[in-house]
Design a protein around this motif. Structure first.
Motif, PDB file in Angstrom:
ATOM      1  N   ARG A 114      -6.953   6.641  -2.507  1.00  0.00           N
ATOM      2  CA  ARG A 114      -6.948   7.655  -1.214  1.00  0.00           C
ATOM      3  C   ARG A 114      -6.578   6.802  -0.237  1.00  0.00           C
ATOM      4  O   ARG A 114      -5.230   7.285   0.698  1.00  0.00           O
ATOM      5  CB  ARG A 114      -8.652   8.457  -0.714  1.00  0.00           C
ATOM      6  N   ALA A 115      -6.745   5.411  -0.280  1.00  0.00           N
ATOM      7  CA  ALA A 115      -6.135   4.609   0.913  1.00  0.00           C
ATOM      8  C   ALA A 115      -4.507   4.049   0.706  1.00  0.00           C
ATOM      9  O   ALA A 115      -4.127   4.417   1.643  1.00  0.00           O
ATOM     10  CB  ALA A 115      -6.403   2.858   1.180  1.00  0.00           C
ATOM     11  N   ASP A 116      -3.942   4.496  -0.266  1.00  0.00           N
ATOM     12  CA  ASP A 116      -2.721   3.898  -0.307  1.00  0.00           C
ATOM     13  C   ASP A 116      -1.803   5.388  -0.413  1.00  0.00           C
ATOM     14  O   ASP A 116      -0.746   5.055   0.454  1.00  0.00           O
ATOM     15  CB  ASP A 116      -2.430   3.369  -1.914  1.00  0.00           C
ATOM     16  N   ARG A 119     -10.842   5.300  -4.327  1.00  0.00           N
ATOM     17  CA  ARG A 119     -11.218   4.191  -3.242  1.00  0.00           C
ATOM     18  C   ARG A 119      -9.682   4.268  -3.034  1.00  0.00           C
ATOM     19  O   ARG A 119      -8.961   4.491  -2.389  1.00  0.00           O
ATOM     20  CB  ARG A 119     -12.086   3.834  -2.243  1.00  0.00           C
ATOM     21  N   ALA A 163      -1.968   6.253   3.251  1.00  0.00           N
ATOM     22  CA  ALA A 163      -0.589   5.121   3.712  1.00  0.00           C
ATOM     23  C   ALA A 163       0.764   5.514   3.827  1.00  0.00           C
ATOM     24  O   ALA A 163       1.916   5.548   4.351  1.00  0.00           O
ATOM     25  CB  ALA A 163      -1.318   3.674   3.950  1.00  0.00           C
ATOM     26  N   ALA A 204       0.563  -1.229  -0.249  1.00  0.00           N
ATOM     27  CA  ALA A 204      -0.136   0.159   0.123  1.00  0.00           C
ATOM     28  C   ALA A 204       1.037   0.639   0.170  1.00  0.00           C
ATOM     29  O   ALA A 204       0.467   2.057  -0.575  1.00  0.00           O
ATOM     30  CB  ALA A 204      -0.809  -0.150   1.351  1.00  0.00           C
ATOM     31  N   GLU A 248      -6.100  12.247   6.633  1.00  0.00           N
ATOM     32  CA  GLU A 248      -7.288  11.489   6.244  1.00  0.00           C
ATOM     33  C   GLU A 248      -8.114  12.771   5.576  1.00  0.00           C
ATOM     34  O   GLU A 248      -8.701  12.779   4.217  1.00  0.00           O
ATOM     35  CB  GLU A 248      -8.924  10.494   6.873  1.00  0.00           C
TER      36      GLU A 248
END
Length: 451
Positions: A441-443, A438, A446, A276, A412
């Protein structure tokens, strides 16, 4: 006038262009031979900026240990020592005796545990109400009824950028205009081009002297003779020595064996391990490095020599134009905390502040201040409304809250803002749009958490 040596010129030597998102026709990439400087010209948006690794040098004879003492920081780097940090006494410039409210630089930059910034609000949860941060409140707020609430609950300090410009009358709107802004965290300050949130200060001498004037006494009177050039040099040496990673110091010295490695590989000092994080690094390259393009530090590279040959004019009472690229990303327009920007006239009365700003055609436009006008407060340019400098991102996870007004409490929230219409519909968001899935965004989150 005291003459300072020219700023350290560090030519960019990266072999390949830095990735960028959106249309970036107004900026040359970091690249080329070691002697090459890439020049940016883009109309009046930001004139004559160079894509070059160069930063204000530490002055010969500067003493960082004395600078730490002047800062008010004890040897443990986390507690206060006021022994040498109070600027008061007889002053010919002041026209009398300066009586300090006992604030020091430490008051708003409270040790390395908080990256030389303020802790998360509410401040009274970790700072006693008998601390000079609170007892000296009117050094900043000067009776403003919102001062205590904005300081304690939001960790925002009141600033009047033209407060000590005695060339303007007290009722001049440029003398009255003010901001509510967070205390900048000073780790990695050594890699700044232009200082303060809107880059209105060209050198650390201007920055530190202005802070001493404005935070330690309530009047609008200057006391230049109590803050010497040596004081400024020593404070600068201490502040520039505070790095998130000792290896980053090589970026300031092209003779350092590490310089080429750091300049060529923007992520040389960034440890990414998970899948990630590695994917997030690629998202960052595509969507963030248009603006966060200083290798291994991730603030903005665009700059121009601050004062020609690097002079410090100790008699200069005003801030000069920005010496780095600034952006309007819509945070000021959003005004998430609903901050007030009208003049407190006393007795519960408030008056609008209307600035005569000059547009691109030279026409004077009356502009009522209902938000933080950013750089425009000191340049007087309509084009500069809402413009701020690009912050550095190292140790980002330790630097919450975010943005100049502390309006995002987490990484976030920051990513979601840049993925929102508020950013993409802003002046510079339209130039450099960001649209993340999505997964992206998460990667990205991280990756940002390991910077």
């Amino acid at each position: 006038m005291t003459t300072r040596p020219s700023r350290l010129l560090l030519a960019a030597i990266a072999a390949a262009s830095l990735p960028a998102c959106g249309s970036r026709g107004d900026q040359e990439p970091l690249g080329g031979a070691a002697s090459e400087i890439r020049v940016t010209n883009s109309g009046t948006y930001n004139l004559h900026l160079e894509e070059s690794l160069r930063f204000n040098p530490i002055q010969p004879g500067a003493d960082p240990a004395r600078g730490r003492a002047l800062f008010g920081l004890a040897a443990d780097a986390d507690t206060e020592d006021k022994t040498q940090a109070i600027f008061d006494g007889p002053s010919l410039a002041f026209g009398g005796t300066v009586v300090s409210n006992q604030r020091t630089c430490f008051t708003c930059h409270r040790g390395l545990v908080v990256e030389l910034g303020l802790p998360a609000p509410p401040l009274s949860a970790s700072v006693g109400l008998d601390d000079a941060l609170f007892t000296g409140l009117h050094g900043d707020a000067q009776g403003d009824p919102d001062g205590l609430r904005n300081l304690d609950e939001l960790a925002l300090v009141k600033y009047r950028p033209n407060r000590f410009n005695l060339q303007r009358a007290e009722d001049d709107p440029f003398r009255r205009v003010f901001f509510w802004r967070k205390s900048i965290r000073l780790v990695n300050l050594a890699f700044s081009n232009g200082f303060l949130h809107d880059a209105r200060a060209r050198t650390m001498f201007e920055t530190d002297r202005g802070a001493v004037f404005s935070h330690t006494q309530e009047s609008d009177r200057r006391f230049d003779d109590l803050f010497t050039v040596q004081d400024g040099n020593d404070l600068e040496a201490f502040q520039f020595s505070q790095l998130s990673d000792p290896r980053l110091a090589a970026l300031r010295d092209p003779s350092d064996p590490m310089f080429r490695a750091l300049a060529r590989d923007p992520f040389y000092t960034v440890a990414v391990a998970t899948h990630a994080e590695k994917r997030g690094k690629k998202v960052f390259e595509r969507s963030c490095m248009t603006c966060h393009n200083v290798p291994n530090v991730f603030n903005n590279l665009s700059n121009v020599e601050a004062l020609g040959n690097g002079e410090t004019d100790v008699k200069n009472p005003v801030f000069g134009p920005s010496v780095t690229r600034t952006f309007n990303i819509g945070v000021s327009e959003r005004n998430r905390h609903g901050l007030r920007f009208s003049h407190h006239a006393g007795g519960g009365a408030f008056e609008p502040i209307v600035l005569p700003l000059v547009d691109e055609d030279g026409v004077i436009v009356p502009f009522e201040v209902t938000k933080d006008v950013g750089l425009a407060a000191t340049t007087g340019r309509l084009e500069d409304v809402g413009r701020f400098k690009v912050p550095q991102l190292r140790r980002l996870a330790r630097n919450a809250p975010y943005f100049h007004d502390n309006s995002a409490m987490s990484i976030e929230e920051v990513v979601d803002y840049f993925n929102s219409d508020s950013y993409n519909d802003s002046k510079d968001g339209r130039r450099f749009p960001i649209r993340l899935t999505r997964g992206q965004r998460a990667d990205l989150i991280a990756f940002l958490k390991v910077l």
